[in-house]
Write an enzyme that holds these catalytic residues in place. Structure first.
Site, PDB file in Angstrom:
ATOM      1  N   LYS A  13       6.027 -14.399 -28.044  1.00  0.00           N
ATOM      2  CA  LYS A  13       7.105 -13.696 -29.037  1.00  0.00           C
ATOM      3  C   LYS A  13       8.334 -13.342 -28.003  1.00  0.00           C
ATOM      4  O   LYS A  13       9.421 -13.441 -28.606  1.00  0.00           O
ATOM      5  CB  LYS A  13       6.296 -12.865 -29.853  1.00  0.00           C
ATOM      6  CG  LYS A  13       5.236 -13.214 -30.690  1.00  0.00           C
ATOM      7  CD  LYS A  13       4.550 -12.246 -31.216  1.00  0.00           C
ATOM      8  CE  LYS A  13       3.816 -10.989 -30.555  1.00  0.00           C
ATOM      9  NZ  LYS A  13       2.816 -11.513 -29.859  1.00  0.00           N
ATOM     10  N   ARG A  87       1.960  -5.049 -37.309  1.00  0.00           N
ATOM     11  CA  ARG A  87       0.502  -5.588 -36.640  1.00  0.00           C
ATOM     12  C   ARG A  87      -0.359  -5.330 -37.528  1.00  0.00           C
ATOM     13  O   ARG A  87      -1.763  -5.709 -37.432  1.00  0.00           O
ATOM     14  CB  ARG A  87       0.296  -5.048 -35.287  1.00  0.00           C
ATOM     15  CG  ARG A  87       0.589  -5.961 -34.057  1.00  0.00           C
ATOM     16  CD  ARG A  87       0.291  -5.095 -32.994  1.00  0.00           C
ATOM     17  NE  ARG A  87       0.210  -5.644 -31.768  1.00  0.00           N
ATOM     18  CZ  ARG A  87       1.042  -6.008 -30.622  1.00  0.00           C
ATOM     19  NH1 ARG A  87       2.379  -5.478 -30.861  1.00  0.00           N
ATOM     20  NH2 ARG A  87       0.692  -6.726 -29.631  1.00  0.00           N
ATOM     21  N   ARG A 126       0.992 -13.688 -15.900  1.00  0.00           N
ATOM     22  CA  ARG A 126       2.307 -13.367 -16.418  1.00  0.00           C
ATOM     23  C   ARG A 126       2.909 -11.780 -15.428  1.00  0.00           C
ATOM     24  O   ARG A 126       1.936 -11.243 -14.970  1.00  0.00           O
ATOM     25  CB  ARG A 126       2.306 -12.792 -17.744  1.00  0.00           C
ATOM     26  CG  ARG A 126       3.550 -12.098 -18.319  1.00  0.00           C
ATOM     27  CD  ARG A 126       3.414 -12.221 -19.890  1.00  0.00           C
ATOM     28  NE  ARG A 126       2.641 -10.927 -20.460  1.00  0.00           N
ATOM     29  CZ  ARG A 126       2.603 -10.890 -21.729  1.00  0.00           C
ATOM     30  NH1 ARG A 126       3.252 -11.603 -22.588  1.00  0.00           N
ATOM     31  NH2 ARG A 126       1.805  -9.797 -22.218  1.00  0.00           N
TER      32      ARG A 126
HETATM   33  P1  AMP Z   1       3.029  -5.913 -26.932  1.00  0.00           P
HETATM   34  O1  AMP Z   1       4.008  -5.670 -25.805  1.00  0.00           O
HETATM   35  O2  AMP Z   1       3.568  -6.413 -28.033  1.00  0.00           O
HETATM   36  O3  AMP Z   1       2.030  -6.869 -26.390  1.00  0.00           O
HETATM   37  O4  AMP Z   1       1.973  -4.593 -27.334  1.00  0.00           O
HETATM   38  C1  AMP Z   1       1.384  -3.851 -26.302  1.00  0.00           C
HETATM   39  C2  AMP Z   1       0.494  -2.836 -26.784  1.00  0.00           C
HETATM   40  O5  AMP Z   1       1.277  -1.918 -27.604  1.00  0.00           O
HETATM   41  C3  AMP Z   1      -0.585  -3.459 -27.940  1.00  0.00           C
HETATM   42  O6  AMP Z   1      -1.635  -3.749 -27.340  1.00  0.00           O
HETATM   43  C4  AMP Z   1      -0.889  -2.041 -28.605  1.00  0.00           C
HETATM   44  O7  AMP Z   1      -1.714  -1.079 -27.877  1.00  0.00           O
HETATM   45  C5  AMP Z   1       0.643  -1.515 -28.601  1.00  0.00           C
HETATM   46  N1  AMP Z   1       1.495  -1.990 -29.767  1.00  0.00           N
HETATM   47  C6  AMP Z   1       2.553  -2.371 -29.689  1.00  0.00           C
HETATM   48  N2  AMP Z   1       2.813  -2.683 -30.960  1.00  0.00           N
HETATM   49  C7  AMP Z   1       2.443  -2.148 -31.982  1.00  0.00           C
HETATM   50  C8  AMP Z   1       2.163  -1.945 -33.301  1.00  0.00           C
HETATM   51  N3  AMP Z   1       3.087  -2.689 -34.034  1.00  0.00           N
HETATM   52  N4  AMP Z   1       1.130  -1.307 -33.898  1.00  0.00           N
HETATM   53  C9  AMP Z   1       0.018  -0.816 -32.959  1.00  0.00           C
HETATM   54  N5  AMP Z   1       0.050  -1.001 -31.710  1.00  0.00           N
HETATM   55  C10 AMP Z   1       1.079  -1.459 -31.060  1.00  0.00           C
END
Ligand code: AMP
Length: 215
Positions: A13, A87, A126
């Site tokens: 993404k 999410r 990564r």
């Molecule tokens: P990402 O960088 O999108 O993989 O997000 C890393 C972490 O941030 C996730 O594993 C969650 O702990 C938190 N996080 C990111 N976006 C959300 C969201 N929309 N709702 C809840 N937690 C989030």
């Protein structure tokens, strides 16, 4: 044009969002990036967020929806790419309300499908450039031999604290339990397009372009 990129951790993404920013002048809203910024601020809230993220669990809906609300107010001529948000169903409802309050619409929701085995190997390999955020992969897109980022020339590369097998398993569980219902939610609204995300970056980008051209 406002779009959501939906998919499990490691689906690509962020990589695709960055391409859309470059190619179409859209604005990427990554709640993961915003939360990583909050955690490095050293505040009490940042500390709490860090613990939740490192466990691979989801941060509360109120916190992330608040972050998105703030950014939406800044506006974006080329439109927004929601990356890692929503999410949960509550977040999806909140986003719908925020957009309609602003007289804006969601134009497409693109589900990026990648099988779980590939996700594990992508994520554990990564790293990102500390300067510009360019994403590298030890197997498919290694850091250049001169140790310099191909985009910005930066020499510092980071691995995310939650990019390990233990946290990833929890992140996948959260995805299947709480985020994957959004696939049905947006399908029912007639907004969902599903693409194969398991391919070269440019091939996946081509599929996204095809969806956007029809939206
Ligand atoms: P990402 O960088 O999108 O993989 O997000 C890393 C972490 O941030 C996730 O594993 C969650 O702990 C938190 N996080 C990111 N976006 C959300 C969201 N929309 N709702 C809840 N937690 C989030």
């Amino acid at each position: 044009m406002n779009i959501i990129l939906l998919g499990p951790p490691g689906a690509g993404k962020g990589t695709q969002a960055r391409k859309l920013v470059e190619d179409r002048g859209m604005v990427q809203l990554s709640t993961g990036d915003m939360l990583r910024e909050a955690r490095s601020s050293g505040t009490e809230m940042g500390q709490k967020v860090a613990e939740v993220m490192d466990r691979g669990e989801l941060v509360t809906d109120d916190i992330v929806t608040g972050l998105i609300r703030e950014k939406l107010q800044e506006g974006a001529e080329g439109g927004f790419i929601f990356d890692g948000f929503p999410r949960t169903l509550a977040q999806a409802d909140a986003l719908g309300a925020l957009l309609s309050d602003m007289g804006r619409a969601l134009d497409a929701v693109i589900e990026m499908r990648v099988d779980d085995e590939a996700l594990v190997s992508r994520i554990t390999a990564r790293s990102t450039c500390g300067g510009c955020g360019e994403v590298y992969n030890d197997n498919t897109k290694p850091i250049p031999a001169d140790g310099k980022c191909a985009k910005c020339g930066g020499t510092e590369f980071k691995r995310r604290a939650d990019d390990n097998e233990g946290s990833l398993r929890q992140r996948l569980m959260e995805y299947y339990k709480k985020t994957s219902p959004l696939i049905g939610y947006y399908y029912a609204k007639g907004q969902l397009s599903t693409i194969d995300g398991l391919d070269e970056i440019d091939a996946v980008a081509g599929r996204i372009t095809a969806v956007l051209d029809k939206a």
